[in-house]
Design an enzyme around this catalytic site. Structure first.
Site, short mmCIF file in Angstrom:
data_model
loop_
_atom_site.label_atom_id
_atom_site.label_comp_id
_atom_site.label_asym_id
_atom_site.label_seq_id
_atom_site.Cartn_x
_atom_site.Cartn_y
_atom_site.Cartn_z
N HIS A 252 0.88 -1.08 0.13
CA HIS A 252 0.09 0.05 -0.14
C HIS A 252 0.86 1.34 0.01
O HIS A 252 0.75 2.04 -1.14
CB HIS A 252 -1.01 0.09 1.31
CG HIS A 252 -1.95 -1.14 1.08
ND1 HIS A 252 -2.62 -1.54 0.23
CD2 HIS A 252 -1.88 -2.08 2.14
CE1 HIS A 252 -3.33 -2.69 0.55
NE2 HIS A 252 -2.81 -2.96 1.91
N ASP A 303 -5.16 -8.61 -2.69
CA ASP A 303 -5.45 -8.13 -1.34
C ASP A 303 -6.69 -8.87 -0.84
O ASP A 303 -6.77 -9.98 -0.39
CB ASP A 303 -5.53 -6.63 -0.94
CG ASP A 303 -5.28 -6.17 0.11
OD1 ASP A 303 -5.36 -6.87 1.25
OD2 ASP A 303 -5.16 -5.00 0.51
#
Length: 436
Positions: A252, A303
């Site tokens: 991220h 994810d």
């Protein structure tokens, strides 16, 4: 183009203009490399679409996390295997040939505090074998609920290890991964889930030699909490305190200053971007144009798996940059360059690095992880050169993926996984158990 593949599933020759040999006769469309998915929490596929009911407060990552904890409490090792196998078959059909599993669901709730975590990891290894996807297994060190070593909450019990038990798990997994032809690395969940002392202890003792992954700076609240704890932002703290280099993948890293962006790019580490999940959670938009301008490396992951395709992740990544900048064609290598080619090449390079693969793509020495696009699709059939990649990502999506080869063997043909019926049956039964 003719591609020679040996018995180990590696590419031994690439000849442009040559007549394809028997191994590629069935490839009825353009051939592109299968990408690496550098960030997966496989079990979360079971909750895709179940966190879209508004709560009584402003919904965020933190309210979504409560739903995830409830899901974990309902899942057995059998359920995790069924969900992971289904997910991996979907990732293959979406154009991925390899997955880096960021695995922190170590213990079924009933076994928390008693199991060493090996059983859950073995289910991930089995799911990869059943589906045929390549695997980099990343067991996760997770010990705390917040910065400064805060005590974990009840929902986190299935994730927990201390330093010694985590290192013992890595040692036990090394031969299991070797026999399963899976890479073994490791991960630290986040700066809030491990103290600096625990991180140093794990990093100094681990012997995997593989990639090191960590969540960092995903949400603004995380940045605020890190500043309150340390006086530094998460990415700055990590780069200051640890020897972040090419082995590392920062997942991220959404919220960075310009200085942090430059420092991360120069470190040689990969940023793991998960655009569809980041959009679903309302995390923010990664400064990808600035990062690329500094020579930064990135790859893509799915994810929480509300999307499972290469095309969707790359499309959302590019569109986020366009929405922020109010301009078009943001992630390109220069004037006249194809956005699709830039995204594919950057993601392939960064994904391979983050997965611990030495060589990737359609080149000698790489594994034969290949995607055959549907040559009968009008968008693909009428495209040439880089137009094929741009059409795949921005016009057709996963519909364009016809066949997928991993290690020289077809695991998806004509859009169907080789074991689709049984995988779907097991997945349906698991969902029924979980959601009762």
């Amino acid at each position: 183009m003719a591609i020679g593949i040996d018995q180990s599933g590696s590419i031994v020759s690439v000849e442009r203009g040559a007549t394809p040999g028997p191994e590629l006769v069935r490839m009825s469309g353009p051939v592109v490399p299968a990408l690496q998915n550098l960030h997966s929490h496989a079990f979360q596929r079971a909750m895709a679409g179940l966190a879209e009911i508004a709560g009584s407060t402003d919904d965020s990552f933190w309210t979504w996390r409560d739903t995830m904890y409830r899901l974990v409490g309902q899942m057995s090792p059998d359920d995790v295997e069924a969900v992971a196998t289904k997910l991996y078959s979907e990732l293959l059909k979406g154009g991925f040939g390899h997955v880096a599993e960021f695995h922190y669901f170590h213990h079924a709730l009933a076994e928390a505090g008693r199991s060493d975590g090996f059983e859950m990891s073995s289910r991930i290894l089995r799911s990869a074998e059943t589906s045929g996807i390549g695997l980099t297994h990343l067991p996760v060190f997770y010990a705390h609920s917040g910065f400064g070593g805060q005590a974990p909450n009840d929902g986190q019990r299935p994730f927990l290890h201390d330093v010694d038990s985590f290192l013992a798990l890595l040692d036990r997994l090394a031969p299991a991964c070797a026999s399963a032809d899976a890479r073994l690395g490791m991960a630290i969940h986040s700066l809030r889930a491990a103290t600096p002392e625990e991180m140093r202890a794990v990093l100094s003792a681990e012997k995997t030699g593989g990639p090191i992954h960590i969540h960092v700076a995903e949400q603004e609240r995380e940045v605020e909490d890190c500043l309150a704890w340390s006086g530094r932002r998460p990415v700055s703290y990590l780069l200051d305190e640890f020897a972040v280099d090419e082995r590392w993948c920062l997942i991220h890293a959404t919220h960075m200053t310009t200085e942090e962006t430059v420092r991360l790019a120069k470190s040689g580490a990969v940023t793991g971007l998960c655009p569809a999940t980041e959009a679903n959670l309302g995390d923010g938009i990664y400064p990808a144009t600035e990062f690329l301008a500094q020579g930064g490396r990135f790859g893509i992951g799915t994810d929480s798996h509300i999307a499972t395709s290469v095309a969707e992740e790359l499309r959302v990544l590019e569109y986020g940059q366009r929405l922020r900048d109010r301009r078009r064609n943001r992630l390109v290598s220069g004037a006249g360059a194809s956005v699709g080619r830039t995204l594919i090449e950057a993601s392939l390079s960064g994904g391979a690095q983050a997965a611990g693969l030495d060589v990737s793509g359609i080149r000698i020495g790489a594994r034969a992880d290949l995607v055959v696009l549907d040559g009968t699709n009008p968008f693909i059939a009428t495209a040439t050169d880089d137009q094929i990649l741009d059409r795949w990502i921005f016009a057709v999506g996963s519909e364009a993926v016809r066949d997928v080869m991993v290690r020289g063997e077809f695991v998806v043909q004509e859009g169907r996984h080789r074991d689709e019926e049984r995988i779907d049956r097991d997945f349906t039964l698991a969902l029924k158990r979980i959601l009762q």
